[in-house]
Write a protein that holds these residues in place. Structure first.
Motif, PDB file in Angstrom:
ATOM      1  N   UNK A 481       0.812  -1.210   0.000  1.00 31.82           N
ATOM      2  CA  UNK A 481       0.000   0.000   0.000  1.00 31.82           C
ATOM      3  C   UNK A 481       0.850   1.267   0.000  1.00 31.82           C
ATOM      4  N   UNK A 482       1.715   1.449   1.008  1.00 31.09           N
ATOM      5  CA  UNK A 482       2.435   2.723   1.089  1.00 31.09           C
ATOM      6  C   UNK A 482       3.710   2.729   0.253  1.00 31.09           C
ATOM      7  N   UNK A 483       4.109   1.600  -0.306  1.00 30.42           N
ATOM      8  CA  UNK A 483       5.326   1.548  -1.108  1.00 30.42           C
ATOM      9  C   UNK A 483       5.175   0.638  -2.323  1.00 30.42           C
ATOM     10  N   UNK A 484       4.443  -0.454  -2.147  1.00 28.66           N
ATOM     11  CA  UNK A 484       4.334  -1.448  -3.195  1.00 28.66           C
ATOM     12  C   UNK A 484       3.812  -0.945  -4.530  1.00 28.66           C
ATOM     13  N   UNK A 485       2.762  -0.103  -4.548  1.00 32.30           N
ATOM     14  CA  UNK A 485       2.190   0.284  -5.844  1.00 32.30           C
ATOM     15  C   UNK A 485       3.151   1.011  -6.773  1.00 32.30           C
ATOM     16  N   UNK A 486       4.098   1.776  -6.229  1.00 27.80           N
ATOM     17  CA  UNK A 486       5.004   2.529  -7.104  1.00 27.80           C
ATOM     18  C   UNK A 486       6.443   2.034  -7.013  1.00 27.80           C
ATOM     19  N   UNK A 487       6.712   0.960  -6.254  1.00 26.86           N
ATOM     20  CA  UNK A 487       8.067   0.435  -6.117  1.00 26.86           C
ATOM     21  C   UNK A 487       8.422  -0.497  -7.253  1.00 26.86           C
ATOM     22  N   UNK A 488       9.574  -0.260  -7.874  1.00 25.68           N
ATOM     23  CA  UNK A 488      10.039  -1.127  -8.955  1.00 25.68           C
ATOM     24  C   UNK A 488      10.567  -2.444  -8.406  1.00 25.68           C
ATOM     25  N   UNK A 489      10.581  -3.461  -9.242  1.00 24.57           N
ATOM     26  CA  UNK A 489      10.974  -4.812  -8.820  1.00 24.57           C
ATOM     27  C   UNK A 489      12.429  -4.847  -8.366  1.00 24.57           C
ATOM     28  N   UNK A 490      12.683  -5.638  -7.309  1.00 25.86           N
ATOM     29  CA  UNK A 490      14.021  -5.721  -6.754  1.00 25.86           C
ATOM     30  C   UNK A 490      14.705  -7.044  -7.027  1.00 25.86           C
ATOM     31  N   UNK A 491      15.784  -7.317  -6.269  1.00 25.63           N
ATOM     32  CA  UNK A 491      16.600  -8.515  -6.453  1.00 25.63           C
ATOM     33  C   UNK A 491      15.932  -9.754  -5.875  1.00 25.63           C
ATOM     34  N   UNK A 492      15.717 -10.770  -6.707  1.00 18.00           N
ATOM     35  CA  UNK A 492      15.327 -12.077  -6.181  1.00 18.00           C
ATOM     36  C   UNK A 492      16.534 -12.750  -5.528  1.00 18.00           C
ATOM     37  N   UNK A 493      17.676 -12.669  -6.201  1.00 19.64           N
ATOM     38  CA  UNK A 493      18.925 -13.199  -5.661  1.00 19.64           C
ATOM     39  C   UNK A 493      19.716 -12.047  -5.048  1.00 19.64           C
ATOM     40  N   UNK A 494      20.110 -12.226  -3.791  1.00 13.28           N
ATOM     41  CA  UNK A 494      20.822 -11.161  -3.084  1.00 13.28           C
ATOM     42  C   UNK A 494      22.299 -11.228  -3.454  1.00 13.28           C
ATOM     43  N   UNK A 495      22.850 -10.156  -4.007  1.00  9.81           N
ATOM     44  CA  UNK A 495      24.275 -10.189  -4.369  1.00  9.81           C
ATOM     45  C   UNK A 495      25.169 -10.178  -3.135  1.00  9.81           C
ATOM     46  N   UNK A 496      26.230 -10.955  -3.195  1.00 12.67           N
ATOM     47  CA  UNK A 496      27.252 -10.984  -2.144  1.00 12.67           C
ATOM     48  C   UNK A 496      28.564 -10.548  -2.783  1.00 12.67           C
ATOM     49  N   UNK A 497      29.112  -9.432  -2.289  1.00 14.66           N
ATOM     50  CA  UNK A 497      30.328  -8.867  -2.878  1.00 14.66           C
ATOM     51  C   UNK A 497      31.521  -9.104  -1.973  1.00 14.66           C
ATOM     52  N   UNK A 498      32.674  -9.371  -2.587  1.00 14.03           N
ATOM     53  CA  UNK A 498      33.934  -9.454  -1.850  1.00 14.03           C
ATOM     54  C   UNK A 498      34.496  -8.037  -1.726  1.00 14.03           C
ATOM     55  N   UNK A 499      34.342  -7.456  -0.549  1.00 12.82           N
ATOM     56  CA  UNK A 499      34.734  -6.061  -0.338  1.00 12.82           C
ATOM     57  C   UNK A 499      35.987  -6.025   0.528  1.00 12.82           C
ATOM     58  N   UNK A 500      37.027  -5.405   0.001  1.00  9.68           N
ATOM     59  CA  UNK A 500      38.297  -5.277   0.722  1.00  9.68           C
ATOM     60  C   UNK A 500      38.265  -3.961   1.511  1.00  9.68           C
ATOM     61  N   UNK A 501      37.708  -3.996   2.701  1.00  7.53           N
ATOM     62  CA  UNK A 501      37.507  -2.785   3.482  1.00  7.53           C
ATOM     63  C   UNK A 501      38.822  -2.155   3.941  1.00  7.53           C
ATOM     64  N   UNK A 502      39.850  -2.980   4.161  1.00  8.43           N
ATOM     65  CA  UNK A 502      41.093  -2.462   4.726  1.00  8.43           C
ATOM     66  C   UNK A 502      42.237  -2.425   3.720  1.00  8.43           C
ATOM     67  N   UNK A 503      41.974  -2.865   2.494  1.00  8.14           N
ATOM     68  CA  UNK A 503      43.017  -2.838   1.480  1.00  8.14           C
ATOM     69  C   UNK A 503      44.161  -3.778   1.754  1.00  8.14           C
ATOM     70  N   UNK A 504      43.912  -4.837   2.519  1.00  4.12           N
ATOM     71  CA  UNK A 504      44.979  -5.778   2.867  1.00  4.12           C
ATOM     72  C   UNK A 504      44.865  -7.094   2.110  1.00  4.12           C
ATOM     73  N   UNK A 505      44.015  -7.109   1.078  1.00  2.86           N
ATOM     74  CA  UNK A 505      43.855  -8.334   0.302  1.00  2.86           C
ATOM     75  C   UNK A 505      43.026  -9.403   0.977  1.00  2.86           C
ATOM     76  N   UNK A 506      42.318  -9.046   2.050  1.00  2.00           N
ATOM     77  CA  UNK A 506      41.440  -9.995   2.729  1.00  2.00           C
ATOM     78  C   UNK A 506      39.990  -9.492   2.637  1.00  2.00           C
TER      79      UNK A 506
END
Length: 653
Positions: A481-506
Motif C-alpha cells: 500500500x504505502x510503497x508497493x504500488x510505485x516500487x520497482x521490482x528488486x533482487x530475487x537473488x541477493x548479491x554478495x560482494x567481496x569487499x576489501x575494506x582495509x586494502x589488505x587483500x582480505x
C-alpha cells in the motif's frame, strides 16, 4: 424437609455408583453388607428416592462452573495475545496463550452451551480485539481494512488449538507423545503458511517474542524461527497436559514431565554450547577477530521529502492534500523547487558527515533507507538531483576521506505513469485512473577505490552505475500500500560482494537487504553460509519501534552473519551472528533533551537530530544448518498436519 437432609447425605455416597464414565467399577457400590443394604431399602420412601435422584443429577451438572472457567481462560488468552504483539512483546506470553487455549478445549465436555466452533470463534474474536488494541495504530492502513486484518490475525493465532482439538477428538488421543506433538505441528505449519500469504510477511509471529532469550534463539540456526515455534509450542502442549486435574497425583513421575524436561535440557544445552564455543568476544577469540567500525548518520530533510513524495505517488489518501505533481508534469512548480533544494542540502549534509566520521576513525559511513532521493526521466529538468550527479559526489567523498560510503537512495521517476494497478489498490488509494511516478529503492556501497567489473557482478547487481560502486542492491519486498504500488521490482537473488575494506587483500563477503526484506526469512535464507556481514538500511515509524529492529537478530542467527541495521524513525541495532546486541539506539531519544523537548517527526519547530550510532562489527560469519535446509521443519510440519487432518476417525495414531 424430613426426607431432604438424609437424601443429601446419601447422595455423596451414591454418586460414584451412578457414573460409569469416571473409570471406577460399578461393583464398588454393591460391596456393602446385606444387612446395611436391607436397612437402607426399608428406610427409603418413594419421595426420598426422588430426592436422591434430583440431588445426584444436580451434582453431575457442572455446566455453569465449566462455562465460566472457559470464559476465564478465553480472557487470559486474549490478554496473552496482546502481550505477544506490539513494540515490546513478552517472552512468556506465547506459552500462556497456547496453554489457556488448549485447556479451554479440554473443558468443553462439561459445557452445554459451548461447542468447539463457538469456542474457536470466540477465541479468534478475542485475539482480534487484542491485536487491534495493540497494533491498530502501527498498521499503515485505514478504514475497514484494519478490523479485517486484525480479525485475520486473531483467527490465525486461534487456529492451531482448534486443529489440535479436532484431530485429538477424531483419533481419540488425549495424552502421550502423539498428543504433545500435535500443537507444535499445527502451530508451525499454520504460522508458516500465514507468513507466506500475509502482506507483512512474518511480522507478529510468536517466535519473535523470544528476543533476548539467547539459548532458545540459537534454534534459528537449525530450522529458522520455525524451530523456535516448534519448541515453544511443544513446551506449551506439555504444560497443558500437566495442569489437568487428572495429572495432579503423579506430576513428579509423569512421562510428559520427563519429556518436557529433556526437551528443555537439549535446547538450552545446544544454545549454551553455541554461545560458548562460537563466540568472537573475549580471550582468546577477540585478538584474532577483525572488526569494522560503522557510523550510522542521518540527513535533516529526509522525512519532509518522503512525505511530499508519498503524497505525490499515493495522492490525497495520505492526508487530504494534493501532491506536488498532481497538477504538474514537470519541475516548474514551487513545490518541486522546494524538494530539489532540500535534496541538495541533504547531499551536502551527508558529505560533511562523511568527512567528520572518517576523521573519527570510521571504516564505513552509512545512511538509512531512502535517506537521499534522485530524480530522472521525462519532466525532470534539473541535473543537480540526477543519480549520476549524486554518485559522483559520494564517490569523491569516499576517495577524499579514504572511507566506504553506504547510502539508501530512492531512484525516482516522478512523472512516469503507472496504469497496471490492481483493483484493490485503486480502491484503497482512491486512484481509479491510475498513479503517477515510480521509484527504485536501493542501497549503494561506494569504495574509495574503483571496483573492476570482474569483481562487481553485473548479473546480480545490474549495470555498474559508477566505477566506485562495490555493491548495489534493489529492495525485493516493498511495504504493501504505502510503497508497493510505485516500487520497482528488486533482487530475487541477493548479491554478495567481496569487499576489501582495509586494502589488505582480505575481502569480506558483504551483502545488503533493505528494511522490510527482513520480515521475509525465506528471502534472506539464501545468505546462509555465503555472507559474513549484512548492511541493512531501514525506515520505520514509531508504531513499529523497537519490534522491527529486533527481528534482525533472528535473521543474523539464521544466516550466520553480523548485521548493522540502521533505521530512520526507529531503532538502530547491530547484532553479531549469535544474536548478541552490539548497539541499540532509538532515533527519537535525542541525547540531553528532556522528554518535552524530544524531536517530533515533520514538526519544523522540533526537528529530529539523532546522535550518530557507531558499532564495531565482527567481520566473520559461521555456517548454519538453516543455511542448507532452509524451511524444512516448516514444510514437514505442514505435510504431517495435512496427513493428520485427512486421517480417518478412530484410527490408531
Amino acid at each position: 424437609s424430613e426426607f431432604i437432609m438424609p437424601a443429601t447425605r446419601r447422595s455423596s455416597r451414591a454418586a460414584p455408583s451412578t457414573s460409569s464414565t469416571n473409570g471406577k467399577s460399578p461393583s464398588r457400590s454393591r460391596s456393602r453388607s446385606p444387612a446395611r443394604s436391607a436397612a437402607s431399602k426399608t428406610k427409603k420412601p418413594k419421595t426420598a428416592d426422588a430426592s436422591v435422584k434430583t440431588s445426584v443429577v444436580i451434582n453431575k451438572s457442572p455446566a455453569p462452573t465449566t462455562t465460566s472457567s472457559i470464559f476465564g481462560l478465553l480472557a487470559v488468552g486474549t490478554v496473552a495475545v496482546a502481550l505477544t504483539q506490539g513494540g515490546t512483546p513478552v517472552s512468556f506470553a506465547p506459552f500462556v496463550m497456547c496453554v489457556s487455549q488448549l485447556y479451554a478445549y479440554t473443558l468443553l465436555s462439561g459445557s452445554s452451551t459451548l461447542s468447539p466452533r463457538k469456542l474457536y470463534a470466540l477465541s479468534a474474536l478475542g485475539g482480534a480485539l487484542a491485536v487491534g488494541y495493540v497494533m491498530g495504530s502501527s498498521l499503515p492502513l485505514k478504514g475497514p481494512a484494519v478490523p479485517l486484518l486484525c480479525f485475520y490475525i486473531g483467527l490465525m493465532l486461534s487456529t492451531p488449538a482448534y486443529l489440535v482439538h479436532t484431530v485429538a477428538t477424531k483419533l481419540n488421543v488425549s495424552e502421550g507423545l502423539s498428543y504433545e506433538l500435535l500443537l507444535p505441528i499445527f502451530s508451525t505449519g499454520v504460522e508458516y503458511c500465514h507468513s507466506r500469504i500475509f502482506p507483512y510477511g512474518s511480522y507478529g509471529i510468536l517466535p519473535y517474542c523470544q528476543f533476548g532469550n539467547l539459548p532458545v534463539m540459537q534454534l534459528a540456526s537449525v530450522g529458522g524461527v520455525w524451530a523456535i515455534e516448534f519448541f515453544v509450542s511443544y513446551v506449551s502442549s506439555c504444560v497443558s497436559v500437566l495442569v489437568r486435574p487428572s495429572a495432579a497425583g503423579s506430576k513428579a513421575s509423569h512421562p510428559t514431565l520427563r519429556r518436557l524436561l529433556l526437551a528443555i535440557a537439549l535446547v538450552y544445552s545446544y544454545g549454551g554450547m553455541r554461545l560458548r564455543f562460537l563466540s568472537w568476544e573475549g580471550a582468546p577469540n577477540a585478538p584474532s577477530t577483525r572488526v569494522m567500525k560503522i557510523s550510522g548518520v542521518w540527513v535533516p530533510n529526509t522525512m519532509v521529502i518522503r512525505e511530499e513524495l508519498l503524497r505525490h505517488h499515493l495522492g490525497i489518501i495520505m492526508d487530504g492534500k494534493p501532491g506536488p505533481g498532481e497538477s504538474q508534469e514537470d519541475f516548474s512548480s514551487a513545490a518541486w523547487s522546494a524538494i530539489v533544494e532540500k535534496s541538495l542540502a541533504d547531499y551536502d549534509s551527508f558529505v560533511a558527515q562523511i568527512e567528520k566520521e572518517a576523521a573519527n576513525g570510521a571504516d564505513v559511513v552509512m545512511l538509512p533507507e531512502l535517506s537521499l532521493t534522485t530524480f530522472q526521466g521525462d519532466g525532470v529538468t534539473d541535473d543537480r538531483v540526477s543519480t549520476e550527479a549524486l554518485l559522483d559526489k559520494l564517490a569523491k567523498a569516499a576517495v577524499d576521506n579514504g572511507v566506504f560510503v553506504g547510502a539508501g537512495i530512492g531512484y525516482n521517476e516522478p512523472f512516469k505513469p503507472v496504469d497496471d494497478l490492481s483493483d484493490f489498490t485503486r480502491v484503497v488509494l482512491e486512484k481509479p485512473e491510475g498513479m503517477t511516478g515510480v521509484e527504485s529503492n536501493r542501497f549503494v556501497l561506494l569504495s574509495p577505490k574503483p571496483v573492476p567489473l570482474d569483481v562487481f557482478d553485473e548479473v546480480l547487481n545490474g549495470a555498474q552505475s559508477h566505477p566506485n560502486v562495490a555493491l548495489d542492491y534493489r529492495k525485493r519486498n516493498p511495504v504493501p500500500i504505502i510503497e508497493g504500488p510505485f516500487g520497482l521490482e528488486g533482487n530475487y537473488t541477493i548479491p554478495v560482494a567481496d569487499v576489501d575494506f582495509f586494502g589488505d587483500g582480505q575481502p569480506v563477503k558483504t551483502a545488503s537487504v533493505i528494511c522490510f526484506d527482513m520480515e521475509h526469512p525465506w528471502h534472506t535464507q539464501q545468505l546462509g553460509s555465503k555472507a559474513s556481514i549484512i548492511l541493512n538500511p531501514s525506515y520505520d515509524w514509531p508504531g513499529l519501534n523497537p519490534y522491527h529492529a529486533r527481528i534482525v537478530a533472528f535473521r543474523a542467527i539464521e544466516t550466520g552473519t553480523s548485521v548493522f541495521h540502521h533505521c530512520l524513525a526507529g531503532t538502530t541495532i547491530s547484532v553479531d551472528y549469535l544474536g548478541n546486541t552490539l548497539l541499540s539506539g532509538d532515533y527519537f531519544a535525542k541525547n540531553g533533551n528532556p522528554a518535552k523537548e524530544s524531536c517530533i517527526p515533520l514538526n519544523p519547530d522540533v526537528l529530529c537530530s539523532a546522535p550518530v550510532h557507531t558499532a564495531n562489527l565482527p567481520l566473520k560469519g559461521v555456517n548454519t544448518i538453516y543455511g542448507y535446509i532452509s524451511d524444512f521443519i516448516a514444510w514437514v510440519s505442514i505435510s504431517v498436519g495435512l496427513l493428520l487432518l485427512a486421517r480417518p476417525g478412530n484410527s490408531k495414531l
